[in-house]
Design an enzyme around this catalytic site. Structure first.
Site, PDB file in Angstrom:
ATOM      1  N   ASP A  11     157.266 -26.948 -35.478  1.00 14.57           N
ATOM      2  CA  ASP A  11     156.090 -26.875 -36.344  1.00 14.57           C
ATOM      3  C   ASP A  11     155.231 -25.704 -35.876  1.00 14.57           C
ATOM      4  O   ASP A  11     154.876 -25.622 -34.688  1.00 14.57           O
ATOM      5  CB  ASP A  11     155.270 -28.160 -36.255  1.00 14.57           C
ATOM      6  CG  ASP A  11     155.952 -29.329 -36.934  1.00 14.57           C
ATOM      7  OD1 ASP A  11     156.754 -29.095 -37.855  1.00 14.57           O
ATOM      8  OD2 ASP A  11     155.700 -30.484 -36.545  1.00 14.57           O
ATOM      9  N   ASP A 130     157.227 -35.837 -46.972  1.00 12.41           N
ATOM     10  CA  ASP A 130     156.397 -36.543 -45.993  1.00 12.41           C
ATOM     11  C   ASP A 130     156.072 -37.903 -46.580  1.00 12.41           C
ATOM     12  O   ASP A 130     155.365 -38.018 -47.589  1.00 12.41           O
ATOM     13  CB  ASP A 130     155.114 -35.761 -45.716  1.00 12.41           C
ATOM     14  CG  ASP A 130     155.389 -34.397 -45.105  1.00 12.41           C
ATOM     15  OD1 ASP A 130     156.406 -34.265 -44.404  1.00 12.41           O
ATOM     16  OD2 ASP A 130     154.590 -33.467 -45.329  1.00 12.41           O
TER      17      ASP A 130
END
Length: 258
Positions: A11, A130
């Site tokens: 990330d 997500d």
């Protein structure tokens, strides 16, 4: 049977690799190129690199560090972050990425999945999702790169998976938000439902805390790969430890490391 893939997630925020818990409280864990090269050399099957604030900040992931990564890694890697057009996807792929992942931009414009798949093939298009469990069901969130931008949608996760397949996605990465960063194991229940909802390869994301967790998710579900971040960045677990555990469990694994 196809070998199960061990995927390492990076990330990216402000050109650094970060890691949080349930998509919150991110801490710096290292440089992008340095870590990408490290995991490539350790034997990861793939890398995924997410510019986690690009979509919410209405910008696209920078291609400069993608070009640098392509110089130093020898494994496939996927890139996400504010990719909102075929031109954006083309620039990222031409910079060295093997796949592009679209998440919030696909929720903004579902036809984007079809447009990119028509241009570059479904194998180049990953739908990132997500997903959070709420009251016994699963729902999609977007703009999850920071607490302030995270937004609930009205989409049920399993419905969105089916729609993504119909629109031309070639793979699903299912980020189980309730497990993210907790290192307590993957959400096998949700992942099993996801693999039943589509014919696409599904990559498990969220919860890897030990090599055994990879063994568990591959044994309990039909996912094609599983993704780890904290396990590798913070616990400094070598990729070889995961693959050795998989080999000992009799799972089809790339590379004979024992």
């Amino acid at each position: 049977m196809l070998a199960k893939r061990v995927v390492v997630c990076l990330d990216v925020k402000s050109d650094r690799v970060v890691k949080g818990v349930e998509f919150k409280n991110h801490v710096d864990v290292g440089g992008i190129v340095e870590l990408a090269q490290k995991y490539s050399e350790q034997g990861a099957d793939e890398l995924v690199l997410y510019d986690i604030t690009a979509s919410s900040e209405n910008r696209r992931v920078s291609k400069s560090w993608i070009e640098e990564i392509a110089k130093y890694v020898s494994i496939p890697f996927c890139v996400a972050g504010g990719i909102r057009s075929v031109k954006d996807a083309e620039e990222i792929l031409n910079s060295g990425a093997d796949k592009v992942s679209i998440n919030s931009p696909a929720l903004e414009n579902p036809q984007l999945i079809t447009e990119i798949a028509n241009e570059f093939g479904s194998q180049a298009v990953v739908l990132g999702i997500d997903s959070r469990e709420e009251k016994g069901d699963y729902f999609v969130y977007q703009y999850t790169g920071s607490e302030s931008s995270t937004t609930a949608t009205n989409k049920r996760t399993l419905d969105w998976i089916k729609q993504g397949e119909e629109l031309g996605a070639g793979e699903i990465v299912l980020n189980c938000m309730n497990q993210d960063g907790r290192r307590q194991g993957f959400d096998s229940k949700q992942l099993d439902l996801a693999t039943q909802a589509c014919q696409l390869p599904v990559i498990a994301s969220g919860g890897a805390g030990s090599p055994q967790h990879f063994v568990d998710v591959f044994s309990e579900t039909n996912v094609s790969g599983a993704l780890g971040a904290s396990l590798f960045h913070i616990k400094n677990c070598p990729v070889s430890d995961v693959k050795n555990a998989m080999l000992r469990a009799g799972l089809p694994t790339r590379g004979g490391l024992l």
